[in-house]
Structures are given as structure tokens and as C-alpha cells.
Design a protein around this motif. Structure first.
Motif, PDB file in Angstrom:
ATOM      1  N   ARG A 100       0.825  -1.188   0.000  1.00 19.38           N
ATOM      2  CA  ARG A 100       0.000   0.000   0.000  1.00 19.38           C
ATOM      3  C   ARG A 100       0.869   1.252   0.000  1.00 19.38           C
ATOM      4  NH1 ARG A 100      -4.038   0.990   4.849  1.00 19.38           N
ATOM      5  NH2 ARG A 100      -4.039  -1.269   4.841  1.00 19.38           N
ATOM      6  N   LYS A 108      -8.013   6.838  -0.967  1.00 22.21           N
ATOM      7  CA  LYS A 108      -6.647   7.373  -0.886  1.00 22.21           C
ATOM      8  C   LYS A 108      -5.943   7.324  -2.239  1.00 22.21           C
ATOM      9  CE  LYS A 108      -7.092   8.682   2.795  1.00 22.21           C
ATOM     10  NZ  LYS A 108      -6.877  10.097   3.117  1.00 22.21           N
ATOM     11  N   ASN A 114      -4.525   8.249  -5.678  1.00 19.53           N
ATOM     12  CA  ASN A 114      -4.051   9.538  -6.186  1.00 19.53           C
ATOM     13  C   ASN A 114      -4.517   9.689  -7.630  1.00 19.53           C
ATOM     14  OD1 ASN A 114      -2.804  11.914  -6.299  1.00 19.53           O
ATOM     15  ND2 ASN A 114      -0.709  11.102  -6.319  1.00 19.53           N
ATOM     16  N   GLN A 126      -2.917   7.685   8.267  1.00 19.80           N
ATOM     17  CA  GLN A 126      -3.989   8.571   8.671  1.00 19.80           C
ATOM     18  C   GLN A 126      -4.773   7.881   9.767  1.00 19.80           C
ATOM     19  OE1 GLN A 126      -6.882   9.278   5.721  1.00 19.80           O
ATOM     20  NE2 GLN A 126      -7.457  11.264   6.556  1.00 19.80           N
ATOM     21  N   PHE A 146     -10.573   4.207   6.755  1.00 18.09           N
ATOM     22  CA  PHE A 146     -10.846   4.809   5.433  1.00 18.09           C
ATOM     23  C   PHE A 146     -10.797   3.708   4.404  1.00 18.09           C
ATOM     24  CE2 PHE A 146      -6.371   5.048   6.387  1.00 18.09           C
ATOM     25  CZ  PHE A 146      -5.786   4.476   5.274  1.00 18.09           C
ATOM     26  N   ARG A 196      -9.455   2.260   0.888  1.00 19.78           N
ATOM     27  CA  ARG A 196      -8.206   2.406   0.135  1.00 19.78           C
ATOM     28  C   ARG A 196      -8.444   3.220  -1.131  1.00 19.78           C
ATOM     29  NH1 ARG A 196      -6.045  -3.014  -0.219  1.00 19.78           N
ATOM     30  NH2 ARG A 196      -4.715  -2.703   1.581  1.00 19.78           N
ATOM     31  N   GLU A 203      -4.474   3.493 -10.495  1.00 21.35           N
ATOM     32  CA  GLU A 203      -3.901   4.855 -10.493  1.00 21.35           C
ATOM     33  C   GLU A 203      -3.091   5.087 -11.745  1.00 21.35           C
ATOM     34  OE1 GLU A 203      -1.569   5.613  -7.042  1.00 21.35           O
ATOM     35  OE2 GLU A 203      -3.331   5.542  -5.739  1.00 21.35           O
ATOM     36  N   HIS A 222       4.109   2.001   5.347  1.00 25.59           N
ATOM     37  CA  HIS A 222       3.392   3.234   5.061  1.00 25.59           C
ATOM     38  C   HIS A 222       4.225   4.434   5.420  1.00 25.59           C
ATOM     39  CE1 HIS A 222      -0.379   1.069   4.396  1.00 25.59           C
ATOM     40  NE2 HIS A 222       0.188   0.210   5.222  1.00 25.59           N
ATOM     41  N   ILE A 265       1.572   4.638  -2.954  1.00 23.26           N
ATOM     42  CA  ILE A 265       1.577   6.082  -2.726  1.00 23.26           C
ATOM     43  C   ILE A 265       2.962   6.639  -2.951  1.00 23.26           C
ATOM     44  CG2 ILE A 265       1.111   7.884  -1.015  1.00 23.26           C
ATOM     45  CD1 ILE A 265      -0.690   5.726   0.361  1.00 23.26           C
ATOM     46  N   SER A 271      -3.974  -3.373  -2.768  1.00 26.39           N
ATOM     47  CA  SER A 271      -2.971  -2.339  -3.046  1.00 26.39           C
ATOM     48  C   SER A 271      -2.455  -2.466  -4.467  1.00 26.39           C
ATOM     49  CB  SER A 271      -1.834  -2.434  -2.036  1.00 26.39           C
ATOM     50  OG  SER A 271      -1.346  -3.753  -2.009  1.00 26.39           O
ATOM     51  N   CYS A 326      -5.118  -1.173  -6.871  1.00 32.27           N
ATOM     52  CA  CYS A 326      -5.225   0.278  -6.738  1.00 32.27           C
ATOM     53  C   CYS A 326      -4.075   0.974  -7.467  1.00 32.27           C
ATOM     54  CB  CYS A 326      -5.223   0.677  -5.274  1.00 32.27           C
ATOM     55  SG  CYS A 326      -6.800   0.392  -4.508  1.00 32.27           S
TER      56      CYS A 326
END
Lengths: 442, 519
Positions: free
Chosen positions: B358, B423, B425, B414, B418, B420, B461, B410, B362, B454, B457
Motif C-alpha cells: 500500500r 486514498k 491519487n 492517517q 478509510f 483504500r 492509479e 506506510h 503512494i 494495493s 489500486c
């Protein structure tokens, strides 16, 4: 003299057990278990009958003899002796006495000759089948008190004894005996009349079937007693010459049949076998290939020297106990139901609430149930019929216990302290008469 | 010896004078060869023609059993059973304790007992209760009088004689209904067990009610009165169902067994399920605001709030870990990982590895597209002492192991729960937000990821970014095309501008190649 409370320890012979520990109170009673094949007799409290006398008797017809119309030969030695003119007869039919004069003599022979006991000194417990009619029960009572002059007496249903012998108060007793197979539900030591069934599919049926099977094959049915010399042979079309014993007279046909029954009985014990799975016995046993037979051949030599290997055909007669339609000898009347179907009939007659209890407590006794894999087959049949409830068969492992279960249960019963209030005394008989049996032993 | 023999003869009734005294049997002559010296006994025994059997048979009688005490004497005694109505006497053997004066309960004092066995002599009636007579128990069955029968017990179906017969049977078979129903043979009537039970209980209830009205009954009587209630139809129906139950097919039985097994499994896992559910609720719980929010208006106030929330969250998680007793669920794994600072630095060390975690999803774009996150990395390096301290405690896993255990690192966590996907981007441009649904539909990719791991995602992204880039490029191409057209129109006007427009055109064609290839 405090007795040890642990039951696991065997008490030494010098120590007295606690009075109520085992509930026994020996009053030196005698137990008589008359059957069509044999009459069992012994002392209450023992684990096997002291004597087992064949119920068949020999008689030399003599019109001068008024009572029996001949001279009686009772006991193993007497009936197997080759005597000129001796016929073999049976005073009983399906467990019910037909000829009272002879039966009385046989009972007297058992007690006085075999047990060397004085019959008037001991309380006497007699067993009877559940279908014994009132007339016969009254007659038994009469003989026991009038002829034997016993101090106390009781008549008990053999199914109850059989369930007691297997430590059950409530059980479905299946007795696979000599002349009949009976199914009797027993509730708290009381047999149910409506649920009890019987069928002639038993030991004698097997003997008849085997006799028929042998004569179909063309085997000479010469019994051991009649053979002087023999030579083994395997080809039935070309038998070796047989020299028979010459007694100077021809023994009676019934005597010869009794002797034939002896080797057929041996065949039943050694060769016969129950097919283990229900509804899978091949319809045409001769067409089954060798590789598919699932059981090994067994060899048997007949008294005349004929040697033969028996394959599937040795399962044929026992199979007819469960599936009478395969019997080698067709039935004269209506084909009876198989043993398992009969048990199902009996279960159907019982109240719905008691059926599961009955299926959990099936007691199988009787000499014919000693057939190899008989109980296995019966279990399979019942499991297929009742897939839901647990079917549990209780059957004594010891051969004498299996054969003499009814006697053994009677022996237990007659030596229990709590039973002694049930005896019918001579005094009560004198007051009420033979009908007392209906009031006291229901 | 001779005395004993004459005793036996006396007993047997043989006249001793008629018999000649028997000659004592000749003693067997034993021929034992002398064993020469130097040969052991065992070896010598093996020599000779007929070697003796290995088992040495000793010709003697068995040892006398050793009794500890004096042999107890037993005596046959007559007894009467008080449970009997007649005076039958049966005999049993009773042990005579030499020391004890008191005999057992069933014994009769032996005064006047003569020696002969057959004779019955009863002593004075000092006889105590026969021990087994206490088992002679009869149950109490209700009895009704003629008057009672006439007032409340009359029934069209049941005659008085039949009712009496039924009650007699019940008395003699001690309420064993199976037996009673089996033996019930009243002429002209065919009764089921339910009929008999219904009659019996109704008789009992009616008689009880008549003797004592229901309101006057004591608690015991009332309970008995209510227990006597019998619903015949219900019983008949119940037995019908029991009958059906017995004759189920094997398939039904199997199905039922399967269901029972399933039910048992559910029962077993029920408590575990409840525990997990409660924990989940605890996680989703958020603190309710009660006071005013004025304190958190400023940026400093907000920072304090964030810190507070983080602390409370940590405490909660610790509790749940302690409760779960070493069985970390997927969500709890996050707690066991290193502190954010240490994680970011170790992620930096792993830079260049395939982005599977994850954190990677990011962190990687942040490295490739601009360096917005450099400050966080810098802060991480500032807290190296903490990192080293943690590293010593934590087992370093290889990358393969991290993948296997689904461990992720990470940058910054946060606080709170939440999704995923929240979050991710994604490009913020308006054109992208407007057009992306259509494009995603064309590519058969759902707008909302059905399995937002992850990995997916990160891919999503990447895809979104490329779409945005392509849309950007297309916009550029259109713009350039437009310009080209304008310039071509102007070409006619002046030759001197052509050179510049050509260079622009080649630029546009170069960039328009990529979208075609991608699609």
C-alpha cells in the motif's frame, strides 16, 4: 464380615457378599427349558444347564403297553442305539407339547436320572414359548403339581429369559432356534403378544433344504451308523462300492432320518455360511464365474466317502432364511417372510415411541444364529430397512450362552431374591386349581 | 487309615466283615542309576536311551489350599417371604458366623431344628422381614366409588365394566402403557393406546376435580391435576410423525445428518463470530463530540486533536490485541508493523522494488512525479535513533516474505478508518472527471474497484494517469490541428511562415502516435 464395596475385586470364597449387592438368593431351584430339539435342565444359579437331552424319543410300538403304546427310549444313548423296530418320534411341535405322557417322562428323566435330584424337593421354573395356549399352560401346571409334586413352580416366557440372559429388561428378542424363529418384543420383562411373530425358517428348515439339495445332487445319504467300510470318491456318476453294516434287521425310516440329520447338522456347522450382503445373492449360482464368487470353496466328505468342494451352493440354504424364495426345496404352502421382514413386521406392531428403543436393543440368540456371518447379514438387512435409528444387535459371543440363552435367563431369574414372591406354591394350586397360572404368570 | 475306611463303609452301608482288607499296593521299584562324578545332574538326565521329558512331572497331589481362618459353617434354613400371601417356605443356605450372635434378617432362630434335612421346623415367629420383600412395590392407582362413577365418569363410549377392566389392567401392569395396550382385550372393543390413555386421564381428572375443586387444590394436587391433561389428537399426530421419522429414505437421513453437522459447526463458531463482530464494531466506532469545537478552530488546536485521536485509537487497538490473544486478524497486522517513520525509511531502502504494498502505491508516484514527499523522508531521517531501536526488535523480512505475509509499509498513517480507494491519487482535472467514466466503460473496467487491493489500486492509479495524459495529448493534438488549419489558411497569404508551421506539424504527429499504440 464387612464385604468390600468394590465390585471389581473378586471376593475370596471365604468372604460373604453383601446381601443386596447382587440380589441373588439361592433356593436350589431347578430350571427346565423344554424345546422341540432338546430339553435343557439344570440348577438355578449356574451358568449352563447341567443336562441337555434330545426331546426326540425312541419307541418300540407295543399294543400291550397301554400308556405310551410301547417302550420308551429317552436320552442320547438310547435314541442313537440301533434297536429293532424302534421308531423316532417327537412329543413337541414348534415348542408346544403335543404328547403329555411322553413329555412328562422326558422331564422326569432329565431331573431324576440326569440331575439325580428329587423333583418334589426343588422349586421348578419352566419356560414356554409366547404362543403357548392356555390349555397347555394349565396342563403343564397340573403335571408339575400332580405328577411331580413340586413345592413351588413358575412358568415364564422364554423370550423374557433370553432378554434377561443378555442383561436387558427391554429388548427385541430374536430367537433363531431349531423348529422356529421367533421375534418377541419385551418391555420391562413383559413380552408383548401383538408384536410377536414366528416363522419356520430355522434350523430344521435348513436341514430340510440341505437334505433336498443333497438328494438333488444324487448323494447317497447313508448315515455313519450304517457304514462298515467306505472308500473316498469324487465322481458322483462312478461311486465306490459301499459296504453297509448288517444289523440283522432294517432300522426304521425315522431312525435313519435322525442319523442323517446328524451329518447334515455337522455340514451346517462346518460348511454352511450366510451370504453377507442383502439382495446381492446371485440368482443363478452356477453361472457365476469363478473369480466373482467372493468366497472360497470348502471341502466336505460325506459319510459314504463322497468328497465335494462347496462354493456358492453352501450359502443357498442359509440365504433362504432371509430370502425364502431361493429355497432349493419349494414351500408347500405360502412362502413365509424372511427373518428380517419378520422383524420389521414386529417393529411395525409396536407403539411408535418404543420402536427406536427396540431397534437399539435387538437380542439375537438360538443355535441357528451361530451360522457363520448370520448376525452380520441380519445387521445389514436391518440397517437397510431402518436407515435412521441406530440398529444395535446384542448376541452372546459364547456358544453355550447363545444356544442356552433361555435356560440361562431362567437360571438368573430363579436365583433372584426378588423373584421368590412370584412362585406359585402347592398351597395356592390346591386352593385355586390349574387356572392359577393365568392369574399369576400372565 | 483303617478307621477312615470303615467310616466310609458305614456311610455306604457296606458290611465291613464281608470285605477282605485290601492288600496295600506294591510300591513301584524305582531303578535309579548312580550318576558318575563330574557330570552335572542336568547333563546326566539327557544321557541314556530314553531321555526324560523336559517338564519334570512330580507325582504328588496338589498342595492343600491355605485358609486363613476357620472354615465358616453354612446351614440350610427355611424362610418365608412376607411379600407372599401364602405360607410357602423356601430354603436357602445361610452362613453361621461363629462369633456373631445375631443372625441375618431372614433367618429363623434354629431352636428345635432337627438334624434331618427334609423336615421343616419353624421356630417361634421371631422372623424378621425378608430382605427382598421390600422390592414388592405397587403403585397407587386412583380408585373411584359407584357414586363417583355415576356422577362424573359416565361416558357413552365407555361402559362401567370396561372402565373397571382398564383400571384393573393398569393396576396389574403398573401403568406400563405399552403392555396395557398390548393385553387389552375387551370383548367388542378395539382400543388404541391413545384411547386408553385418554380415558384413564379423563377419569382421573374428573374424580380429582370432584373430590377437590380446582381452586381448593394444594400445589401438589394442582400440579398432578395439570399433568393429567391429555390431548389425544395431538398424541395421535405426534405418533404419526414419529412413524414417518422412522421410515425415512437413506437420502433423507444423509441430508439430515449433513444439516445437523452444519448446525453444530455454526453453533461452535457462533461465539467466535460474536467476538469478531464486536471488535469490528469497536473499530468502526468514533468518539461522539459533546463539547464545543471552538478549541479546535486554530491550526494548533487541530494538531492537538489529531494527536488525541491517534492516542485513543492506539489504546483501543492495544486492547483488542490483548483480547484477541495472539491471533491477529488482517486489520490488526497494521499495528504490528514498525512505526511510520521507520517504515518510510525502510521503504526508501527498498526503492526500485516492484510496488506491491500500500505504501508503494503512494510512494512511487511521489518519487517519479515531482518530489513532494521529500520533507517526510527528511523527517524520517531525523528520527533515526527511534528507527534503529525498533529495527533491533523487529525481525527483518525478505521481500518475498513480505509479499507472502501481505505486509506493507506506510509513509504516514492517517488515523481512523478509510477506504483504500479514497486514498488513490487520481487526476483532479475536470476533463478527466467528466470523461473517465466513458473511457473506463469502454475498457470494461468498473468505476468502483470490486477488489481494491494495493496492487489493483496501484494499477488503477497508473491507468487513470495514463488516461489523463492521453486526454491531455489529444487536447494538444486537436489544438495543434486547429492551429495547422489556421496556418494552412494563412499559407496562401504568405510563404515566409510555412517553415514554422511544418515544424509544429511534425511535433503533433509524433505525439499522436502514442495514443494509437496504447489503444
Amino acid at each position: 464380615m464387612a464385604s468390600t464395596p468394590q465390585m471389581s475385586q473378586v471376593l475370596p470364597s471365604t468372604t460373604k457378599p453383601a446381601e443386596l449387592e447382587y440380589g441373588g438368593d439361592e433356593i436350589s431351584a431347578l430350571v427346565l427349558d423344554p424345546g422341540t430339539n432338546t430339553t435343557r435342565c439344570g440348577f438355578a444359579g449356574e451358568d449352563t444347564p447341567k443336562t441337555c437331552v434330545p426331546t426326540s424319543y425312541g419307541i418300540i410300538p407295543d399294543p400291550e403297553e397301554t400308556k405310551f403304546l410301547g417302550k420308551l427310549k429317552i436320552g442320547d444313548n438310547a435314541i442313537h442305539s440301533v434297536i429293532d423296530g424302534m421308531e423316532i418320534r417327537n412329543p413337541m411341535h414348534e415348542g408346544i407339547v403335543e404328547n403329555w405322557d411322553v413329555t412328562t417322562e422326558i422331564w422326569r428323566h432329565c431331573i431324576e436320572y440326569r440331575l439325580s435330584s428329587r423333583v418334589e424337593e426343588h422349586p421348578l421354573l419352566v419356560t414356554e414359548p409366547i404362543w403357548n395356549p392356555l390349555k397347555k399352560r394349565e396342563k403343564t401346571t397340573e403335571i408339575v403339581f400332580e405328577d411331580f409334586n413340586v413345592p413351588a413352580y413358575f412358568l415364564v416366557k422364554s423370550a423374557v429369559c433370553e432378554s434377561f440372559a443378555n442383561t436387558k429388561g427391554t429388548a427385541l428378542v430374536v430367537n433363531v432356534g431349531h423348529t422356529y424363529t421367533s421375534v418377541t418384543p419385551v418391555i420391562d420383562g413383559i413380552p408383548l403378544k401383538k408384536g410377536s411373530e414366528r416363522t419356520p425358517l430355522a434350523g430344521q428348515h435348513l436341514t430340510t433344504q440341505l437334505r433336498h439339495q443333497f438328494s438333488d445332487l444324487g448323494i447317497r445319504m447313508a448315515p455313519w451308523l450304517m457304514i462298515k467300510t467306505k472308500a473316498p470318491y469324487t465322481d458322483l456318476t462312478n461311486p465306490t462300492p459301499l459296504r453297509t453294516r448288517d444289523y440283522g434287521f432294517q432300522p426304521h425310516q425315522s431312525f435313519l432320518e435322525l442319523q442323517q440329520d446328524r451329518f447334515i447338522h455337522e455340514f451346517k456347522e462346518c460348511i454352511s455360511e450366510t451370504w453377507p450382503k442383502p439382495k446381492t445373492f446371485p440368482t443363478d449360482i452356477n453361472s457365476v464365474p469363478e473369480s466373482n464368487r467372493l468366497l472360497q470353496d470348502k471341502a466336505y466328505e460325506f459319510p459314504d466317502g463322497y468328497q465335494r468342494r462347496f462354493g456358492l451352493d453352501r450359502c443357498l440354504a442359509p440365504e433362504s432364511l432371509f430370502n425364502p424364495s431361493v429355497s432349493p426345496k419349494p414351500f408347500t404352502g405360502e412362502t413365509p417372510k424372511g427373518i428380517a421382514e419378520m422383524i420389521k413386521d414386529s417393529i411395525d406392531h409396536i407403539d411408535a415411541d418404543a420402536r427406536v428403543t427396540m431397534l437399539n436393543n435387538i437380542v439375537v440368540v438360538g443355535g441357528t444364529s451361530l451360522l457363520y456371518r448370520f448376525n452380520e447379514r441380519l445387521n445389514e438387512e436391518l440397517m437397510a430397512m431402518f436407515p435412521g435409528p441406530r440398529v444395535k444387535i446384542y448376541s452372546p459371543g459364547q456358544i453355550p450362552e447363545r444356544k442356552y440363552s433361555a435356560w440361562l435367563g431362567g437360571s438368573i431369574l430363579a436365583s433372584l431374591g426378588a423373584f421368590h414372591q412370584l412362585w406359585i406354591s402347592k398351597q395356592e394350586y390346591d386352593e385355586i386349581g390349574a387356572n392359577i397360572i393365568e392369574r399369576r404368570a400372565k | 487309615m483303617s478307621g477312615a475306611v470303615s467310616d466310609v463303609r458305614d456311610v455306604l452301608g457296606i458290611d465291613s466283615t464281608t470285605l477282605e482288607p485290601r492288600q496295600p499296593p506294591l510300591k513301584k521299584q524305582r531303578t535309579v542309576e548312580k550318576r558318575p562324578d563330574g557330570i552335572t545332574r542336568e547333563l546326566f538326565a539327557l544321557l541314556g536311551e530314553n531321555a526324560p521329558p523336559v517338564a519334570v512331572v512330580e507325582h504328588r497331589f496338589k498342595d492343600k489350599p491355605k485358609f486363613l481362618g476357620k472354615v465358616a459353617s453354612w446351614r440350610e434354613q427355611k424362610f418365608q417371604n412376607p411379600a407372599r400371601k401364602d405360607e410357602l417356605e423356601l430354603g436357602h443356605w445361610v452362613r453361621q458366623d461363629p462369633g456373631a450372635a445375631v443372625t441375618t434378617a431372614a433367618d429363623i432362630p434354629d431352636e428345635g431344628t432337627s438334624g434331618s434335612a427334609g423336615e421343616v421346623v419353624v421356630g417361634p415367629k421371631k422372623q424378621l422381614e425378608y430382605q427382598f420383600s421390600k422390592f414388592n412395590i405397587k403403585i397407587n392407582i386412583l380408585e373411584y366409588s359407584d357414586a363417583e362413577y355415576d356422577t362424573v365418569l359416565k361416558d357413552d363410549d365407555w361402559s362401567r365394566a370396561e372402565t373397571d377392566y382398564l383400571f384393573n389392567l393398569i393396576q396389574s401392569y403398573d401403568l406400563r402403557w405399552l403392555v396395557i395396550a398390548d393385553r387389552y382385550e375387551f370383548p367388542g372393543k378395539d382400543r388404541t393406546m391413545e384411547d386408553l390413555k385418554a380415558r384413564y386421564y379423563s377419569v382421573c381428572r374428573n374424580v380429582m376435580e370432584m373430590r377437590t375443586p380446582v381452586t381448593m387444590m394444594s400445589a401438589e394436587e394442582g400440579a398432578l391435576y395439570n399433568a393429567m391433561h391429555y390431548n389425544k389428537e395431538q398424541e395421535v399426530e405426534r405418533k404419526r410423525i414419529v412413524h414417518m421419522q422412522l421410515y425415512r429414505t437413506p437420502a433423507e437421513v444423509e441430508h439430515e445428518q449433513h444439516l445437523i453437522a452444519e448446525l453444530r459447526r455454526i453453533h461452535d463458531s457462533h461465539s467466535q463470530l460474536l467476538e469478531e463482530r464486536e471488535e469490528l464494531f469497536n473499530r468502526l466506532d468514533y468518539p461522539q463530540s459533546t463539547g464545543s469545537i471552538a478549541a479546535y478552530q486554530g491550526s494548533q488546536g487541530l494538531a492537538t486533536l489529531a494527536q488525541n485521536i491517534l492516542n485513543s485509537d492506539r489504546n483501543k487497538k492495544r486492547k483488542s490485541i490483548a483480547a484477541a490473544s495472539g491471533q491477529p486478524t488482517a486489520s490488526e497486522k497494521d499495528d504490528s508493523k514498525p512505526t511510520p517513520a521507520a517504515a518510510s525509511s525502510s521503504a526508501a531502502a527498498n526503492a526500485g522494488s516492484p510496488t506491491i504494498s500500500r505504501q508503494g502505491s503512494i510512494a512511487e508516484p511521489s518519487r517519479t512525479h515531482g518530489h513532494q514527499r521529500t520533507d517526510s523522508t527528511a523527517s524520517a531521517t531525523a528520527s533515526t535513533p527511534l528507527k534503529d531501536k525498533n529495527k533491533s526488535n523487529i525481525k527483518q523480512l525478505s521481500k518475498a516474505e513480505e509479499v507472502q505475509y501481505n505486509l506493507s509499509h506506510h509513509d504516514k498513517l492517517q488515523p481512523g478508518v478509510f477506504f483504500r480507494t479514497m486514498k488513490m491519487n487520481l487526476p483532479k482535472a475536470n476533463s478527466f472527471l467528466n470523461k473517465s467514466p466513458a473511457i473506463m466503460a469502454e475498457l470494461n473496467i468498473p468505476q468502483i474497484l470490486s477488489m481494491p487491493t494495493s496492487k489493483t489500486c496501484a494499477k488503477y492509479e497508473l491507468l487513470a494517469k495514463e488516461i489523463a495524459a492521453l486526454m491531455d495529448l489529444r487536447k494538444q493534438v486537436e489544438k495543434v490541428d486547429q492551429e495547422t488549419k489556421v496556418f494552412k489558411a494563412q499559407e496562401a497569404a504568405g510563404e515566409n511562415r510555412t517553415k514554422r508551421s511544418a515544424s509544429v506539424m511534425s511535433d503533433a504527429s509524433r505525439s499522436s502516435k502514442r495514443p494509437k499504440k496504447e489503444k
